[in-house]
Write an enzyme that holds these catalytic residues in place. Structure first.
Site, PDB file in Angstrom:
ATOM      1  N   HIS A  46      37.760  41.508  48.039  1.00 33.92           N
ATOM      2  CA  HIS A  46      37.953  40.087  47.795  1.00 33.92           C
ATOM      3  C   HIS A  46      37.480  39.694  46.390  1.00 33.92           C
ATOM      4  O   HIS A  46      38.128  38.913  45.698  1.00 33.92           O
ATOM      5  CB  HIS A  46      37.212  39.274  48.854  1.00 33.92           C
TER       6      HIS A  46
ATOM      7  N   HIS B 146      42.309  31.598  52.158  1.00 39.60           N
ATOM      8  CA  HIS B 146      41.164  31.521  53.068  1.00 39.60           C
ATOM      9  C   HIS B 146      41.613  31.972  54.451  1.00 39.60           C
ATOM     10  O   HIS B 146      41.426  31.280  55.442  1.00 39.60           O
ATOM     11  CB  HIS B 146      40.556  30.119  53.081  1.00 39.60           C
TER      12      HIS B 146
END
Ligand SMILES: Nc1ncnc2c1ncn2[C@@H]1O[C@H](COP(=O)(O)OP(=O)(O)O)[C@@H](O)[C@H]1O
Ligand SMILES: [Mg+2]
Lengths: 82, 223, 748, 82
Positions: C49, C95
């Site tokens: 990420h 998200h």
């Protein structure tokens, strides 16, 4: 007929912006000595059930499935016959 | 004409109101919620937004801001005060307008244009309109469901304090109420956003007449 | 907290998601074993990420330069120059994992995070767009996720006062276990006030501003870099709860501080919290940072250094002011009710040194933590073994629909094609009074106050095309986004990409990633639109099932004169309808095929970049010359659905005449790319046709607007239309499709 | 240190759309025999006060001024020393 009172509160450690806002609001109102405010939900249910046991099972399931989000909230409840 | 636009922490239509007032030829200045004077202003607008996040009840915390005492005084002198959306909620919480705004009946925030009927064209902010006229203005709120208890409501209707009514009720408001005024007619609160409808480019100009009423001096004369 | 020896003994790095060789690399960098806090810092910052370990080597394929680019990839967001001393700042962020766990807060904090990327550049956020993917609404869990995500975006975006002006929603079972929530934010900056995220100036103080620090979201970035499964259920970090009210104050305070000129560098604390912001700010400036965590304001007792360094508490920023200006900065934040506390200073030794009450608890080279310092991987890439099978499609046993009117209704009732009004009426899409064209059109259009200009914004992607052919999935997303801007009257200026894929360690997934990126890059080059930033979200898998490869493209365009925007729906009767572009027999990956067969199969519709470019030029030139009354791109659902959508705006019907060489369903429902429908005054049709001819763009005069029905006639059978449906009825079905499913109602 | 638990509930007679929605939700989940659901707020305060008397006065005032809107809500609370 049964009556359940379900309290749903933000879990400890989870940010509670509502509580923070109320705390700030009360402080401006001159509420001195305030240490902490948490804001949650109170849900009152009236329903039919065979027994206290059955009533508790129903409410427990309602909490788990809908009333509380276990990831950020915790709940407790009481039931009484009415 | 100088219009004071009150800025609460979390107001987010403050700049829009300022811009809109300028579009209709007025001058608007921001007044910080901690200010304690409205000296020099001819009118006051409480803009929309989410004061203090509206986390408890809309407007509940904002009404204790220092400036609100001054707003009450200003209103008490009969000068024009307009609350738009969150500003309306603050005025009801502060007791400057009757009633309360609850969560929309559908429990969802609702943003879309609505049609409103003008019910009272004698207030400081509706002098430029005609009774029975239908306006098209946008709404954008999650808690615009107007409520007053039955006696209060009857009183409001009797005295003509209902200023705007929805043609089709979007949120569950009693008697389709979209806006009300105080007894004197100088304080008006409304859920729809006139400041979002002041140019054709943004989809309509019906808001000009409301914001413009005060600027043309008509609103001031009304009181 | 484990000692270095215990870490080795228990191979504790594995639990944090680090590989053995990565641990060895850390030891090499430090010249010693890391302590627990240091290990945690590396684990989070070297997560997929944060570090883009698998995608970074591929990003160099993107074209990143162009006449409008003020800031390319590398800062928190890209910036495009739109003249008048103004820049547009924009970026997309995913998200996905947090939203799959807690849809409301996951989506809400997604909005909060991407907004911080925008205002950290000194820009006022002016718009949000959301790109969403869920499983089918027939499943209760998907209804819960969909409802929760939409209200999370609404709850956060509305409260901070940034309008959500557009987006997209698709429903497909491939997203059942892994919904996708990508949010794009757009801001406007005066170019003279652009801020950077650099910790420049040795000796300058380092301040933490905004909210307090708690134990939320620790290891959130690592969590986002692992597959979702039953086992890692309890590894789930404490969910972050968003506080949009604080964010609103933070926006105002940060913008004021940046404008004051007292701020040298500023960076939001996103994934990996203070560790990542400090390491990145130091690295960008080639400096170090020393900070004492005992000084960081927190909301919980007894937090360890590890927890403080890795907390992902929301609504916080790291600020480096000019030395001596701390007090001025502190005052600005105090006025907005926020704290700003000096916690350290910029050093010249390149180290990120963490103290706790003066005692060193972690000390590592800042660069080694940053994206530049993290390892990269280019694992084996191999097309999926069943690719040929996927791409095979035999229509011979698929009879044409008996009733085309009913087929059209079924398509309009498909949640993927249906009106998204249920979604966007929950968003305040008008706050800030710039929204000229809101959601529901091809692209949103905003006015730029103080100028005549307009900005057009869109976000697009199609995972089914990606599944059948990832190169096409990537390229098609770029082309569709560009088309959506151009039909609105804008010139595309720049791209931000959101790459959503499965586990890159699987060769077929890595192949998909590479192909999709190649596709995006090729399309961007061909159309002359640079990429200024983006986001990658990998490991979108549940129990070994990957999502469809879903590259998403956010695009910004400019209208020199916003008054010249072009609407997407018919305004009145008597206009001619032209189709620009070519309709091919391409039912592969179409919604029609899905409805008939519940399968995603066939070849993805072909992308011809040269033709796409010619088409865009044709449309742009015709709009520019004022010849177009309405324009709409043909996308999912195909030609007939696009025609129906043009009828819905003002409820103006039309009649079209078709003469397909092959099957009628293929003609009406093929999702061939590179097509645009336009409505023109009849006398202007020849001029538009001439512009198309000049550029070699095929065109067809389809019919004319008018009447209250949508009619489709086959050439030669004018008296027996194959479709003849009331526009109001079609529109009702299209508007009801989503709400009726959520409310459990049948199609009336 | 005192702890107060404030319950704010919609007044009887005032429509409670949230309660209706929860009731509907529970019904779809198969909760049979449900007669009524009301949803309110639960606010927990921790604060310093001289005496029980003083504590009650503080909370009473907080309720009247801020925590509840008397037009649509009613409140009750308990305080305990902690
Ligand atoms: N999640 C969403 N949020 C806001 N607006 C949306 C959303 N989904 C769809 N819309 C609106 O509906 C329009 C139509 O969506 P879509 O059919 O995906 O458009 P297109 O195919 O032209 O990209 C979008 O352009 C957008 O304005
Ligand atoms: Mg489109």
């Amino acid at each position: 007929m049964w009556k359940a009172k379900v309290e749903v509160m933000p879990k400890a450690g989870v940010l509670d912006p509502q509580g923070k806002a109320v705390q700030g609001g009360l402080a401006t109102l001159g509420f001195a000595g305030l240490r902490d405010v948490r804001v949650g939900k109170l849900i009152e249910l009236r329903f039919e059930a065979e027994s206290r046991e059955a009533a508790r099972t129903l409410v427990e399931e309602a909490c788990r499935k809908l009333l509380a989000n276990p990831i950020i909230e915790e709940y407790r409840f009481t039931v009484e016959e009415v | 004409m100088r219009v004071g636009v009150i800025v609460f922490p979390g107001s987010n239509c403050d700049a829009d109101v300022q811009w809109a007032v300028e579009q209709v030829g007025g001058r608007a200045e921001f007044v910080w919620h901690q200010a304690t004077s409205l000296a020099g202003f001819d009118a006051v607008i409480l803009p929309g937004g989410f004061s203090y996040g509206d986390y408890l009840r809309c407007g509940a915390i904002a009404r204790f801001s220092p400036i609100m005492g001054e707003v009450a005084r200003f209103a008490g002198e009969g000068r024009p005060v307009l609350g738009i959306c969150n500003g309306f909620q603050i005025l009801t919480e502060a007791g400057l307008l009757p009633g309360v705004l609850r969560r929309n009946a559908g429990l969802k925030f609702l943003c879309r244009p609505v049609h409103l009927r003008v019910e009272n064209a004698d207030t400081a902010w509706t002098r430029g309109l005609q009774r029975g006229q239908v306006l098209r203005l946008p709404i954008a709120h999650g808690e615009g469901n107007y409520y007053a208890d039955p006696e209060e409501l009857a009183e409001l209707e009797r005295r003509g304090q209902v200023v705007f009514r929805y043609v089709t009720n979007p949120n569950g408001s009693v008697n389709n109420i979209a806006g009300v005024c105080n007894r004197e007619g100088n304080v008006v609160g409304m859920m729809p956003h006139p400041e979002r409808a002041v140019t054709a480019l943004l989809g309509g100009e019906d808001g000009r007449r409301i914001l413009g009423a005060v600027l043309s001096g008509e609103g001031v004369r009304a009181c | 907290m484990l000692s270095p020896a215990e870490i080795r003994e228990q191979q504790a790095w594995r639990r944090m998601g680090l590989r053995d060789e990565e641990y060895e690399r850390i030891v090499e960098i430090l010249g010693r074993d890391p302590n627990y806090t240091e290990l945690g810092m590396y684990a989070v910052l070297w997560s997929e990420h944060c570090a883009y370990k698998h995608t970074r080597p591929l990003f160099k394929l993107f074209p990143t330069e162009g006449e409008h680019v003020l800031q390319g990839p590398g800062e928190n967001a890209g910036i495009l120059d739109i003249g008048d001393g103004l820049g547009v700042v924009f970026k997309v962020e995913s998200h996905n994992h947090p939203s799959a766990v807690e849809p409301y807060q996951g989506a809400a904090t997604g909005v909060g995070g991407i907004l911080r990327d925008i205002f950290t550049m000194g820009a006022r956020p002016i718009a949000v767009l959301d790109s969403l993917r869920f499983g089918e609404l027939s499943e209760p869990r998907q209804r819960y996720l969909f409802g929760g995500v939409v209200s999370g975006i609404s709850g956060y975006g509305n409260c901070v006062g940034v309008p959500t002006v557009g987006g997209e929603v698709y429903f497909d079972p491939s997203y059942s276990g892994n919904c996708l929530v990508n949010v794009m934010a757009v801001g406007l900056v005066e170019t003279k006030h652009i801020a950077t995220a650099r910790a420049s100036g040795v000796g300058n103080p380092v301040m933490v501003v905004g909210s307090t620090t708690g134990r939320d979201g620790i290891h959130g970035a690592s969590f986002a870099s692992a597959e979702l499964s039953e086992e890692n259920e309890e590894k789930r970090p404490n969910v972050q709860v968003g506080d949009p009210f604080t964010e609103k104050l933070l926006i105002e305070a940060c913008l004021e501080a940046i404008r004051s000129g007292d701020v040298v560098g500023i960076q939001d604390m996103g994934a990996a919290g203070v560790t990542s912001s400090a390491a990145e700010m130091a690295t960008r400036a080639g400096n170090g940072i020393e900070l004492d965590i005992a000084l960081i304001p927190r909301r919980e007792e007894g937090m360890t250094s590890y927890e403080i360094m890795l907390s992902e508490s929301q609504e916080r920023m790291l600020v480096v002011p000019q030395a001596g200006k701390e007090e001025a900065v502190r005052e600005i934040f105090a006025r907005w009710g926020l704290h700003a506390v000096t916690v350290g200073r910029v050093t010249d030794d390149g180290m990120l040194r963490v103290l706790e009450n003066g005692r060193v608890v972690a000390e590592v080279p800042a660069r080694s933590l940053s994206t530049d310092g993290a390892p990269t991987y280019q694992p084996e890439a191999r097309p999926p073994a069943d690719l040929a099978e996927r791409q095979a499609l035999d229509l011979s046993d698929l009879p044409e629909p008996e009733d085309y009117g009913e087929m059209l209704k079924a398509l309009l009732d498909s949640p993927t094609l249906a009106s998204k009004e249920w979604v966007y009426t929950q968003y305040d899409y008008q706050v800030q009074t710039n929204t000229v064209v809101g959601p529901g059109s091809d692209a949103a259009v905003l006015q730029v106050k103080g100028t005549k200009k307009g900005l057009a914004l869109t976000i697009d992607g199609n995972g089914r095309y990606g599944y059948l052919d990832p190169w096409t999935g990537g390229a098609a997303a770029v082309c569709e986004a560009a088309r959506n801007l151009v039909v609105s009257g804008a010139k595309p200026l720049g791209v931000t990409d959101g790459l959503n894929f499965g586990n890159p360690e699987r060769p077929e997934v890595y192949w998909q990633i590479k192909e999709a990126i190649r596709g995006i890059a090729a399309a961007c080059r061909a159309l002359g639109i640079p990429v200024t930033g983006g986001n990658a979200s990998l490991y979108n898998e549940t129990n070994g099932e990957a999502i469809h490869p879903t590259p998403i493209i956010g695009m910004v365009g400019l209208l020199p004169d916003v008054a010249k925007r072009c609407p997407s729906t018919f305004s009145r009767a008597g206009q001619a309808i032209l189709l620009l572009g070519e309709t091919k027999e391409e039912l592969g990956g179409s919604e029609y095929l899905w409805l008939r067969r519940r399968t995603v199969a066939g070849r993805a519709p072909e992308i011809d970049l040269a033709r796409e470019k010619a088409l865009l030029e044709t449309v742009a030139s015709a709009i520019e010359r004022g010849l177009i009354q309405a324009a709409h791109d043909v996308s999912e659902g195909g030609l007939l659905v696009a025609v129906a959508e043009m009828c819905f705006g003002a409820e103006v019907g039309c009649g079209i005449m078709v003469d397909p060489p092959g099957r009628l369903d293929t003609y009406l429902f093929s999702e061939s790319q590179g097509r645009v429908l336009v409505a023109v005054e009849p006398e202007d049709a020849p001029a538009v046709a001439a512009i198309a001819d000049e550029r070699g763009v095929p065109w067809t005069l389809l019919g004319a607007t008018g009447g209250g029905t949508l009619r489709v006639m086959r050439a030669g059978e004018e008296t027996a239309p194959v479709v003849n449906e009331r526009v109001t009825e079609l529109k009702r079905i299209w508007r009801e499709a989503i709400p009726r499913r959520l409310e459990g109602r049948d199609r009336a």
